[in-house]
Design an enzyme around this catalytic site. Structure first.
Site, PDB file in Angstrom:
ATOM      1  N   ASP A  12       0.817  -1.226   0.000  1.00 43.10           N
ATOM      2  CA  ASP A  12       0.000   0.000   0.000  1.00 43.10           C
ATOM      3  C   ASP A  12       0.844   1.266   0.000  1.00 43.10           C
ATOM      4  O   ASP A  12       0.461   2.291   0.559  1.00 43.10           O
ATOM      5  CB  ASP A  12      -0.968   0.021   1.207  1.00 43.10           C
ATOM      6  CG  ASP A  12      -1.804  -1.237   1.276  1.00 43.10           C
ATOM      7  OD1 ASP A  12      -2.306  -1.652   0.224  1.00 43.10           O
ATOM      8  OD2 ASP A  12      -1.934  -1.809   2.374  1.00 43.10           O
ATOM      9  N   HIS A  40      -4.542  -2.176  -5.804  1.00 43.84           N
ATOM     10  CA  HIS A  40      -3.894  -0.908  -6.127  1.00 43.84           C
ATOM     11  C   HIS A  40      -5.010   0.083  -6.428  1.00 43.84           C
ATOM     12  O   HIS A  40      -5.872  -0.212  -7.241  1.00 43.84           O
ATOM     13  CB  HIS A  40      -3.046  -1.022  -7.390  1.00 43.84           C
ATOM     14  CG  HIS A  40      -1.971  -2.043  -7.296  1.00 43.84           C
ATOM     15  ND1 HIS A  40      -0.891  -1.904  -6.472  1.00 43.84           N
ATOM     16  CD2 HIS A  40      -1.817  -3.217  -7.924  1.00 43.84           C
ATOM     17  CE1 HIS A  40      -0.109  -2.953  -6.607  1.00 43.84           C
ATOM     18  NE2 HIS A  40      -0.654  -3.765  -7.472  1.00 43.84           N
TER      19      HIS A  40
END
Ligand code: GDP
Length: 426
Positions: A12, A40
């Site tokens: 992340d 994503h």
């Protein structure tokens, strides 16, 4: 030229945004590991998307998106994701799937959930996408490679029988769950064959030729260094290597072709799942950073669960960059920190009364306490700034401090989630 885009932290970090941005100058974008277990988030002219299996370059008409052999290929998931982006106005992407990729089966997802249930309070915090059972089967040689879908009927049927016999022992005696029917597993494989057939390709050969022709290739990593099964916080890791080095294996290219390893580093820390997290913060301090983080708060792209939050960890990040072999760093989500008077960063770990800057193995990591250093905040919004020199001095000092700690040049600073919100530095 082959460039890898990988994460230095727990995932992340904003790799999707950087890949989407660099996709502009690329011909081919390859996923080389992992599956649909991490997302994503990408914000561009078509809107906001959470991709899980498709490479982040899929929004450009000129790129080819490749699912490499190292990926856990969930075939229905891939097609749902393609349909979803096309239904939202993105031109139909050009997709290739490696004939050596292995197939994530519905029973992998079931086993993942059953195992987490069995572990109860000691669970890994799996996303229950089937990733650990999938890679276990791959290395136990009881997985199904895409190429096997094209084997003679009796060969595939015989393998299905053999695999199901093993699975059913566990289902009956360990998990006490409904058994698998070999006929049904076989039918599922035939359905998958019809779906994937038009996209199947000898990816390694395709990339070999592309490299010879001087094409620009991006390898897009998922998660980050600290989730690597060998070099991460084992066992609280993922089940495929998250390192740029694995890009060579998971795409099928020579290691020396990866010339640039762009390592994405987050300006603060976040993590999902269980495991030691030395610079973690709690309570209101964490809630505030979580609420302000990312583009819409720090909540998992796959599960929606709140991410654990912490200050920037220089020990973990220096290690994360080293183990990736970072040649340059993109520092992301810096804009988020503009509300703080002072910004702590973790510059050492205290373990049994001794301070170290070297990232230890898990048992020692569990004992580590953060050594924090406080830097002055810049107390303003840096979004919209395009030139490095226009950043407030305190902000440039924060970047310089991180660069000195990690020992890798920070060449890009991301000051917003959008494709163009990037400051090139050197
Ligand atoms: P990835 O898995 O590494 O691609 O990262 P994620 O997409 O899960 O998480 C990154 C989050 O941060 C996403 O919500 C992005 O939209 C967002 N993001 C990326 N770069 C920036 C940035 O520079 N500033 C802000 N505010 N958000 C960013």
């Amino acid at each position: 030229m082959v460039r890898a885009i990988v994460g230095a932290n727990w995932g992340d970090e904003g790799k999707g945004k950087i890949t989407d941005m660099l996709g502009q100058e690329s011909d081919i974008i390859v996923r080389f590991q992992g599956g649909s277990n991490a997302g994503h988030t990408i914000i561009n002219d078509y809107g906001k998307f959470a991709l899980h299996l498709l490479p982040s370059g899929v929004f450009y008409g000129h790129t080819t998106s490749v699912i490499g052999n190292g990926v856990a290929l969930n075939i229905p998931y891939l097609f749902n994701e393609i349909n979803e982006i096309v239904s939202r106005g993105v031109p139909k992407p050009k997709i290739l799937v490696s004939d050596r990729a292995q197939i994530l089966m519905p029973y992998h997802i079931a086993f993942d959930a059953y195992e987490e249930e069995r572990l109860g309070g000691k669970s890994f915090g799996s996303t229950k996408s089937g990733i650990a059972p999938f890679y276990s089967d791959k290395y136990a040689k009881i997985g199904f490679q895409v190429s096997e879908l094209f084997a003679p009927e009796e060969v595939l049927k015989e393998k299905v029988e053999r695999v199901v016999a093993m699975k059913n022992v566990l289902l009956e005696h360990l998990y006490h769950k409904p058994l698998l029917d070999p006929e049904e597993v076989y039918r599922t494989l035939l359905e998958y064959k019809d779906m994937v057939e038009p996209y199947v390709c000898d990816v390694s050969l395709f990339l070999h030729n592309a490299i010879k022709e001087g094409k620009n290739i991006l390898l897009e990593g998922q998660l980050g260094s600290l989730k690597d099964p060998d070099h991460g916080i084992y066992p609280m890791v993922t089940s495929s290597s998250t390192l740029a080095a694995y890009g060579a294996i998971g795409a099928g290219i020579p290691p020396y072709e990866i010339k640039n390893i762009t390592t994405v580093v987050k300006a603060y820390s976040s993590a999902v799942g269980a495991g030691a997290f030395v610079s973690e913060i709690f309570g209101e301090e964490a809630d505030e950073l979580r609420k302000r983080g990312g583009d819409a708060g720090e909540f998992g792209a796959t599960t929606g669960r709140p991410r654990r939050m912490g200050w920037f960890d220089a020990v973990a990040t220096r290690y994360g960059c080293r183990i990736q072999g970072a040649t340059e760093v993109a520092l992301t989500v810096l804009d988020v920190l503009g509300y703080l008077d002072e910004i702590p960063i973790c510059v050492g770990y205290e373990i049994n009364g001794e301070v170290t800057k070297d990232f230890p193995t898990t048992a020692k990591l569990e004992m580590a306490k953060p050594v924090l250093k406080k830097l002055p905040g810049w107390k303003c919004d840096i979004r919209g700034i395009k030139n490095y020199a226009d950043l407030p001095k305190e902000c440039r000092d924060y970047i310089d401090t991180i660069e000195a700690e990690i020992g890798v040049p920070i060449t890009m600073v991301s000051n917003g989630p959008g494709r163009d919100e990037i400051i090139k530095r050197k």
